[in-house]
Design an enzyme around this catalytic site. Structure first.
Site: not given
Length: 259
Positions: A68, A172, A189
């Protein structure tokens, strides 16, 4: 340092740019980039940074290539499935440019290992997918005096920001996201989906911003843009920029109240 004739030919399109020139190209050849995460962002970023002539990389990723991944992680092929990403990325680099020096760190980076993993780098480019790792890398960068380029992507959105929390007045990454995150705070995802080309846009934009940071004080293109977060929208498409202010109480780069 002088570039040999074959390197001059290879990077001729850079050298003729007045904003980069020969001095800028030599500077890139002397730079060391630690790339944390070799996925959808790290893959295209590595390709374009190697193409730009960066002389040395530390490749950091403990994952293995999955089928994938091939939809967006552009340095891998079907033969790499099942193999370690760091080793596969080193193989890609060796095929692309044998002059590049490469070090591998194929183990997970945490708060206790981050400083050692990025030691000696001129810039860290973080494309990892969870806040725990990102914050560990950010804190290590501040402690080590190394600038950080942070990039993230999901669905049709990307973001790229440059941070220098070790410098007075500069934020930062922890100033931006705060403290209340752990390894499970990021959407994946796999759950939300991702346009493969969005990873490419974010990764290549991160590579361009990395070149800006690395050429600071070396060429006209050098402009670190500390504390600027660029938001990329693939649906419109459009881009906008935010300014991240330093948090005086940040426990990464400021003075916490209980210090």
């Amino acid at each position: 340092m002088a570039l040999p004739p074959d390197r001059i030919d290879r990077f001729a399109r850079h050298i003729v740019l007045p904003e980069i020139g020969g001095a800028g190209q030599v500077a890139l050849a002397e730079r060391h980039v630690a790339l944390v995460g070799l996925g959808g962002i790290g893959s295209p970023a590595l390709q374009y940074l190697a193409g730009a002539g960066i002389g040395r990389f530390t490749l950091i990723d403990d994952g293995r290539v999955e089928l994938s991944n091939l939809q967006r992680q552009t340095i891998y092929a079907e033969r790499d499935v099942g193999h370690g990403k760091a080793v596969s990325a080193r193989r890609w680099l060796a095929n692309f440019d044998q002059a590049i020096a490469v070090e591998l760190a194929d183990r997970r980076v945490g708060a206790d290992t981050a400083r050692a993993a990025i030691a000696g780098a001129d810039l860290v480019l973080d494309g990892t997918d969870n806040f725990a790792t990102r914050l560990a890398i950010s804190d290590a960068c501040v402690a080590s005096g190394i600038p950080l380029l942070s990039a993230a992507v999901g669905r049709f959105q990307g973001q790229v920001g440059a941070f220098a929390g070790h410098l007075p007045g500069e934020a930062c990454y922890r100033c931006y996201v705060g403290d209340a995150f752990d390894a499970d705070d990021c959407d994946t995802c796999a759950e939300d989906g991702m346009l493969g080309a969005m990873s490419g846009w974010t990764g290549t934009f991160a590579a361009m911003q990395a070149v800006r940071v690395l050429l600071d004080d070396k060429s006209a293109f050098g402009d670190p843009q500390w504390g600027r977060l660029h938001l990329l929208d693939g649906l419109k498409p459009a881009m906008r920029t935010l300014r991240i202010a330093k948090d005086p109480a940040c426990r990464g780069c400021g003075t916490p109240p209980d210090a």
